[in-house]
Design a protein around this motif. Structure first.
Motif, PDB file in Angstrom:
ATOM      1  N   GLU A 178     -59.687 -86.470 -35.200  1.00 33.19           N
ATOM      2  CA  GLU A 178     -60.043 -85.187 -34.600  1.00 33.19           C
ATOM      3  C   GLU A 178     -58.942 -84.643 -33.691  1.00 33.19           C
ATOM      4  N   ALA A 179     -57.709 -85.208 -33.794  1.00 36.51           N
ATOM      5  CA  ALA A 179     -56.625 -84.718 -32.955  1.00 36.51           C
ATOM      6  C   ALA A 179     -56.281 -83.274 -33.339  1.00 36.51           C
ATOM      7  N   PRO A 180     -55.928 -82.444 -32.337  1.00 37.46           N
ATOM      8  CA  PRO A 180     -55.627 -81.048 -32.653  1.00 37.46           C
ATOM      9  C   PRO A 180     -54.424 -80.888 -33.579  1.00 37.46           C
ATOM     10  N   SER A 181     -53.494 -81.856 -33.543  1.00 38.99           N
ATOM     11  CA  SER A 181     -52.307 -81.722 -34.391  1.00 38.99           C
ATOM     12  C   SER A 181     -52.681 -81.650 -35.866  1.00 38.99           C
ATOM     13  N   ASN A 182     -53.699 -82.442 -36.258  1.00 40.27           N
ATOM     14  CA  ASN A 182     -54.118 -82.407 -37.667  1.00 40.27           C
ATOM     15  C   ASN A 182     -54.604 -81.021 -38.057  1.00 40.27           C
ATOM     16  N   SER A 183     -55.382 -80.417 -37.158  1.00 41.74           N
ATOM     17  CA  SER A 183     -55.892 -79.079 -37.450  1.00 41.74           C
ATOM     18  C   SER A 183     -54.755 -78.068 -37.529  1.00 41.74           C
ATOM     19  N   TYR A 184     -53.738 -78.217 -36.645  1.00 40.80           N
ATOM     20  CA  TYR A 184     -52.588 -77.308 -36.710  1.00 40.80           C
ATOM     21  C   TYR A 184     -51.891 -77.429 -38.057  1.00 40.80           C
ATOM     22  N   ILE A 185     -51.681 -78.682 -38.518  1.00 42.01           N
ATOM     23  CA  ILE A 185     -50.922 -78.872 -39.749  1.00 42.01           C
ATOM     24  C   ILE A 185     -51.713 -78.373 -40.953  1.00 42.01           C
ATOM     25  N   GLN A 186     -53.045 -78.593 -40.929  1.00 42.58           N
ATOM     26  CA  GLN A 186     -53.832 -78.183 -42.095  1.00 42.58           C
ATOM     27  C   GLN A 186     -54.042 -76.681 -42.155  1.00 42.58           C
TER      28      GLN A 186
END
Lengths: 160, 197
Positions: B124-132
């Protein structure tokens, strides 16, 4: 003779425009390729610092005066803030990228990500102009201690 | 939650008292030390508010600032202690270095594998959401630009403000009109007329 030797001057004359263009390129394609406003602004400032080193500061200041550089700095800050305020005006969210939401461009093209290129241009001016001004200020104005132990500021005459 | 608020309240009172002392006290070095106490309180309160990266930045800046200010208030003299380095002292320093090395090895054990970023361990890290969703949401192919100018626009605004303020400071300190305290301003032509620098 002001500045460095004829070799440095000739090379600078050939290279300065390419450095300047590369800075503009890095700034404008900041949303597509590595780079962006910070790197581009530093490269633009570097081209002027190269001019200062090779030809002396009178030549560099005749190309970009201290007053213009200060104004460019403020213009960069204003571009950044006003672009952020447009988002607030349209959707009540500060820093909202409305242009991308309303008129999305094609991905991976120069016109793609809405306001982000504008932010990049603002940051480029915001980073480049202060670097140049700081360099000139550090190079042109020196503080020294005279024989009586007083502080003296040696300064070029600045045309306002 | 309630306990955290009490801690924060105590820290705030401590910081306010230290700030008042820093403003009011006569001795410069005590004032600088009180300022450092304010900074440490700020850093600990950032830790309580679950912002460890801000706490690290705060403590780093505070230490640097404290060194600068103490150096500036102490004047030119650097107080250095001289004495013979005895064998127990040397053994003690070797022991301290070994202890720090041990902690470093333990910390390295806990790091993720080389090439695997930390945020790949936390779904649930925000970085994953940024990349996706970065390209879809911002339209910027360069994800770093998308983060610093879209998701983290406030940070960039703060950086621009810092640049603006530093330029203002440089120009104010080095401008022509500083004629107080016996400071003279000499034009370059005048210097040349007097036979160069």
């Amino acid at each position: 003779m002001k500045g460095m030797t004829i070799i440095v001057k000739t090379i600078t004359r050939w290279v300065k425009l390419f450095i300047f263009l590369f800075g503009i390129y890095v700034t404008l394609t900041g949303h597509l390729s590595p780079g962006g406003g910070f790197a581009g602004g530093v490269i633009l400032a570097c081209s002027f610092i190269l001019l200062t080193l090779a030809y002396g500061k009178e030549y560099a200041l005749s190309r970009l005066s201290l007053k213009t550089a200060k104004s460019l700095d403020s213009i960069g800050a204003l571009i950044f803030l006003l672009t952020a305020l447009i988002g607030m005006w349209v959707t009540n969210v500060f820093f909202d990228n409305v242009l991308q939401k309303l008129f999305p461009g094609t991905d991976f093209m120069l016109y793609s990500s809405g306001f982000i290129p504008l932010y990049n241009i603002g940051i480029c001016l915001k980073v480049g102009a202060p670097l140049f001004v700081t360099f000139i200020v550090m190079a042109a104005m020196r503080i020294r201690i005279n024989d009586k132990g007083e502080r003296e500021i040696i300064q070029e005459e600045e045309e306002e | 939650m309630f306990i955290t608020e009490i801690y924060l309240l105590v820290l705030l009172v401590f910081m306010i008292i230290a700030a008042i002392i820093a403003v009011e006290i006569k001795s410069l070095i005590s004032s600088v030390i009180s300022l450092g106490a304010v900074g440490v309180g700020m850093s600990i309160s950032f830790l309580f508010l679950a912002a460890p990266d801000l706490a690290i930045v705060q403590i780093a800046v505070e230490v640097l600032l404290l060194i600068f200010l103490i150096r500036a208030t102490l004047g030119r003299e650097i107080v250095s202690e001289k004495g013979a380095v005895t064998i127990p002292l040397r053994l003690l320093s070797i022991f301290i270095v070994l202890v720090i090395l041990g902690f470093g090895i333990i910390a390295f054990r806990n790091l993720p594998e080389f090439g695997k970023p930390v945020f790949s361990l936390v779904p649930e890290a925000p970085s994953n959401s940024y990349i996706q969703h970065g390209l879809k949401e911002t339209g910027s192919a360069n994800i770093i630009t998308a983060v610093i100018l879209d998701y983290r626009g406030y940070d960039t605004l703060g950086e621009a403000t810092v640049l603006f303020t530093s330029l203002l400071g440089a120009l104010v300190i080095l401008r022509a009109k500083t004629k107080k305290n016996g400071t003279k301003v000499i034009n370059h032509k005048e210097t040349k007329a007097r036979g160069g620098e």
